[in-house]
Write a protein that holds these residues in place. Structure first.
Motif: not given
Length: 254
Positions: A11-16, A134-142
């Motif tokens: 669903d597009g969220m960051i995974r670690t 959870e946070y999206p893996a997107d430009a805002r996080a970058a």
């Protein structure tokens, strides 16, 4: 070290792969000493290869993040723990953040919340990450992670003529710039990674005119001569800053 579980959820969220159970027992005395040293109101976290279980003693670093610890105390603790546990790790680094940073609605505050939620294991004190989504893996996080890259470039330029620890400066330049490279590669390839080496190799494919192999080499063997740093700062580092500003954006106040 590379976290093999890092990426994007369906669903597009960051995974670690960060988890308490991944921490190797060899690092337990280091973490216990850090917890015993910080005062009660301070929150303490471990992140990086120790938190993902990919660290290799004694050559890996132990990376800690504190909330509420003054910068001078964080520096003192870093030096003390590094000297004490040299047989277990290359270096112990304690980064300071404030409670105000965590609550701030700027890019910087957003990046800190993303980092706490997905990249840190709680060790001591209150744990504000417990209630974070959870946070999206997107430009805002970058941007939250690396939108200060232009500020760092200016600091490196200012520090170069007077910094006596040239090798340490070279390491800082390499680590920070290659994280910005990882962000650019992640957004271009629609993935999510903070793997400096893998993303540097991919960047060289995408941008052969902005070669970053020197920065990768500095991760293991930083320069001993300050004259070697200037052409890298004004060449690939400056070019990466321009690309980051154009494609992702730099920090702005709310």
């Amino acid at each position: 070290m590379h976290d093999p579980r890092e990426g994007i959820t369906p669903d597009g969220m960051i995974r670690t792969g960060v988890t308490r159970g991944a921490i190797a027992p060899v690092y337990t005395p280091v973490l216990q000493a850090a917890v015993a040293t910080v005062p009660g109101p301070v929150s303490l976290y471990v992140y990086g290869s120790v938190a993902t279980g990919t660290a290799t003693p004694p050559t890996s670093d132990v990376d800690l993040l504190s909330i509420g610890l003054p910068a001078s105390e964080a520096e003192r603790l870093s030096i003390e723990l590094s000297e004490r546990f040299r047989c277990r790790c290359r270096d112990v680094s304690v980064g300071p953040a404030s409670w105000g940073d965590l609550e701030d609605q700027s890019d910087e505050g957003y990046g800190l919340r993303v980092f706490l939620r997905h990249y840190c294991v709680h060790l001591a004190g209150a744990d504000p990450s417990d209630g974070l989504p959870e946070y999206p893996a997107d430009a805002r996080a970058a941007r939250g992670f690396n939108g200060d890259i232009a500020q760092h470039l200016q600091r490196w330029r200012s520090a170069l003529p007077r910094d006596t620890e040239v090798a340490r400066l070279g390491t800082r330049i390499a680590r920070k710039t290659l994280l910005a490279v990882a962000a650019l590669v992640s957004l271009r390839d629609a993935t999510w990674s903070t793997d400096r080496r893998a993303c540097a190799a991919r960047w060289n494919e995408l941008e052969p005119a902005i070669w970053v192999d020197t920065l990768v080499a500095w991760l293991d063997a930083p320069p001993g001569d300050r004259d070697a740093i200037t052409p890298v700062l004004e060449g690939p580092v400056a070019a990466i800053v321009r690309a980051f500003e154009s494609e992702i954006g730099l920090w702005v106040s709310p």
